[in-house]
Design an enzyme around this catalytic site. Structure first.
Site, PDB file in Angstrom:
ATOM      1  N   HIS A 153      -9.409  25.324 -14.280  1.00  0.00           N
ATOM      2  CA  HIS A 153      -9.070  25.218 -12.851  1.00  0.00           C
ATOM      3  C   HIS A 153      -7.587  25.517 -12.623  1.00  0.00           C
ATOM      4  CE1 HIS A 153     -12.965  23.169 -12.537  1.00  0.00           C
ATOM      5  NE2 HIS A 153     -12.882  23.387 -11.234  1.00  0.00           N
ATOM      6  N   LYS A 157      -4.972  20.963  -9.458  1.00  0.00           N
ATOM      7  CA  LYS A 157      -6.122  20.046  -9.445  1.00  0.00           C
ATOM      8  C   LYS A 157      -5.682  18.689  -9.984  1.00  0.00           C
ATOM      9  CE  LYS A 157     -10.965  19.679 -10.844  1.00  0.00           C
ATOM     10  NZ  LYS A 157     -11.376  19.150  -9.538  1.00  0.00           N
TER      11      LYS A 157
HETATM   12  P1  NAD Z   1      -5.523  20.050  -1.409  1.00  0.00           P
HETATM   13  O1  NAD Z   1      -4.470  19.195  -2.060  1.00  0.00           O
HETATM   14  O2  NAD Z   1      -5.198  21.469  -1.107  1.00  0.00           O
HETATM   15  O3  NAD Z   1      -6.006  19.357  -0.045  1.00  0.00           O
HETATM   16  C1  NAD Z   1      -6.173  17.977   0.126  1.00  0.00           C
HETATM   17  C2  NAD Z   1      -5.731  17.661   1.552  1.00  0.00           C
HETATM   18  O4  NAD Z   1      -6.032  16.284   1.828  1.00  0.00           O
HETATM   19  C3  NAD Z   1      -4.211  17.843   1.758  1.00  0.00           C
HETATM   20  O5  NAD Z   1      -4.016  18.609   2.920  1.00  0.00           O
HETATM   21  C4  NAD Z   1      -3.690  16.416   1.927  1.00  0.00           C
HETATM   22  O6  NAD Z   1      -2.583  16.359   2.787  1.00  0.00           O
HETATM   23  C5  NAD Z   1      -4.912  15.743   2.532  1.00  0.00           C
HETATM   24  N1  NAD Z   1      -4.924  14.278   2.330  1.00  0.00           N
HETATM   25  C6  NAD Z   1      -4.407  13.548   1.318  1.00  0.00           C
HETATM   26  N2  NAD Z   1      -4.618  12.241   1.520  1.00  0.00           N
HETATM   27  C7  NAD Z   1      -5.284  12.141   2.696  1.00  0.00           C
HETATM   28  C8  NAD Z   1      -5.777  11.035   3.450  1.00  0.00           C
HETATM   29  N3  NAD Z   1      -5.612   9.776   3.047  1.00  0.00           N
HETATM   30  N4  NAD Z   1      -6.417  11.309   4.617  1.00  0.00           N
HETATM   31  C9  NAD Z   1      -6.585  12.588   5.067  1.00  0.00           C
HETATM   32  N5  NAD Z   1      -6.114  13.654   4.387  1.00  0.00           N
HETATM   33  C10 NAD Z   1      -5.484  13.434   3.212  1.00  0.00           C
HETATM   34  O7  NAD Z   1      -6.811  19.946  -2.369  1.00  0.00           O
HETATM   35  P2  NAD Z   1      -8.086  20.924  -2.428  1.00  0.00           P
HETATM   36  O8  NAD Z   1      -7.870  21.969  -3.474  1.00  0.00           O
HETATM   37  O9  NAD Z   1      -8.449  21.332  -1.051  1.00  0.00           O
HETATM   38  O10 NAD Z   1      -9.180  19.931  -3.013  1.00  0.00           O
HETATM   39  C11 NAD Z   1      -9.557  18.754  -2.321  1.00  0.00           C
HETATM   40  C12 NAD Z   1     -10.657  18.037  -3.112  1.00  0.00           C
HETATM   41  O11 NAD Z   1     -11.831  18.854  -3.127  1.00  0.00           O
HETATM   42  C13 NAD Z   1     -10.332  17.762  -4.581  1.00  0.00           C
HETATM   43  O12 NAD Z   1     -10.894  16.519  -4.956  1.00  0.00           O
HETATM   44  C14 NAD Z   1     -11.045  18.905  -5.310  1.00  0.00           C
HETATM   45  O13 NAD Z   1     -11.367  18.570  -6.635  1.00  0.00           O
HETATM   46  C15 NAD Z   1     -12.284  19.026  -4.473  1.00  0.00           C
HETATM   47  N6  NAD Z   1     -12.985  20.307  -4.545  1.00  0.00           N
HETATM   48  C16 NAD Z   1     -14.329  20.247  -4.475  1.00  0.00           C
HETATM   49  C17 NAD Z   1     -15.078  21.412  -4.449  1.00  0.00           C
HETATM   50  C18 NAD Z   1     -16.570  21.307  -4.307  1.00  0.00           C
HETATM   51  O14 NAD Z   1     -17.268  22.334  -4.318  1.00  0.00           O
HETATM   52  N7  NAD Z   1     -17.124  20.095  -4.165  1.00  0.00           N
HETATM   53  C19 NAD Z   1     -14.444  22.647  -4.522  1.00  0.00           C
HETATM   54  C20 NAD Z   1     -13.048  22.684  -4.599  1.00  0.00           C
HETATM   55  C21 NAD Z   1     -12.320  21.513  -4.591  1.00  0.00           C
END
Ligand code: NAD
Length: 265
Positions: A153, A157
């Site tokens: 990844h 992450k």
């Molecule tokens: P990212 O860091 O780009 O985005 C996370 C966002 O959440 C940020 O904008 C942050 O400011 C916000 N945030 C943090 N704390 C918060 C809170 N208390 N309330 C509201 N917003 C808050 O991360 P990302 O790459 O978008 O990934 C997010 C999650 O999704 C991770 O856990 C990742 O592993 C997961 N993910 C899952 C899949 C899937 O298919 N299920 C795919 C990709 C990523």
């Protein structure tokens, strides 16, 4: 129209969800919550132009004010359990992409959702190809029970191993047990800490974190004089969007907690 609020709306995944919801004729994007970019237009951040919807702080208050039908959450492993409880307590259906929820936490959420008659859908991976990778791995496992997983990844992450790798290991192990097939014992005697990966259901998982990767996984099965590798690559976060949109549309059809996109395919 299904009214959708995105939690983590300015994140890498969240902003893609804002765009995908905005572009779907059956869905309406009604709110974006985060802890960063407060006050900025969610549409501009998602690259679809101004929508007149500013990113706001505080999920509970946003649910009271906006009353969405569905919340899509892509935030962080640290806050997802609390976010899920907040949605269920507000009686709002939820689609969770954020990884990091333990089996115990999922059990608690399932009980809460049942009690409050709401629906919560959780998928460690929303890409169709990744779901098929897991399905194929389950099929191979009884015949080639010796297996290791490499997941790769991007370097931002926050959790390791990935939720997808853990789910793959759980499924392989269940398939092996059902077929009474076992992995040969690991004969490594001396090793540096971590050299043999982290073990989930006795399956070693090796996590690589580097800039350039998005989300990738190889499942390596070993046999006598042969190897079978199943590999999946998400090269763009767009790959997750058909699964997210499908889940938003289907979440209300299954009360309680549902785990894994395969339940909707
Ligand atoms: P990212 O860091 O780009 O985005 C996370 C966002 O959440 C940020 O904008 C942050 O400011 C916000 N945030 C943090 N704390 C918060 C809170 N208390 N309330 C509201 N917003 C808050 O991360 P990302 O790459 O978008 O990934 C997010 C999650 O999704 C991770 O856990 C990742 O592993 C997961 N993910 C899952 C899949 C899937 O298919 N299920 C795919 C990709 C990523």
């Amino acid at each position: 129209m299904i009214r959708v609020l995105v939690n983590g709306a300015d994140g890498r995944m969240g902003s893609q969800v804002v765009k995908a919801v905005y572009e779907d004729k059956d869905l309406e994007f009604v709110g974006g919550v985060s802890v960063t970019n407060i006050g900025k237009d969610a549409g501009e951040l998602a690259g679809v132009g101004a929508l007149g919807i500013a990113i706001r702080e505080g999920l509970g208050q946003a649910l009271d004010d906006i009353k969405p039908d569905v919340v899509v959450d892509f935030t962080t492993p640290k806050v997802i359990f609390e976010n899920a409880k907040t949605c269920i307590e507000h009686g709002v259906n939820m689609v969770v992409g954020t990884t990091g929820l333990t089996a115990e936490q999922r059990g608690e959420l399932a009980a809460l959702a049942e009690q409050r008659k709401t629906s919560i859908f959780i998928a460690p991976n929303f890409s169709i190809g990744a779901v098929l990778m897991m399905k194929l791995s389950e099929e191979v496992a009884p015949y080639l029970p010796d297996v290791e997983i490499i997941e790769l990844h991007h370097n931002n992450k926050l959790d390791a191993p990935s939720g997808t790798a853990i789910m793959t290991a759980n499924k392989i192990d269940a398939a092996r047990k059902a077929a009474n097939a076992q992995q040969a014992p690991d004969k490594t005697h001396e090793s540096l800490d971590g050299a043999r990966g982290a073990k989930v259901d006795d399956i070693p998982i090796h996590s690589v974190r580097l800039p350039g990767y998005v989300a990738h996984q190889q499942v390596l099965f070993g046999g006598y004089g042969e190897l079978l590798t199943i590999r999946h690559d998400s090269i763009d976060r767009k790959s997750f969007m058909p699964g997210v949109i499908l889940a938003v549309k289907k979440v209300s059809s299954r009360p309680g907690l549902t785990f894994g996109l395969e339940n909707y395919l």
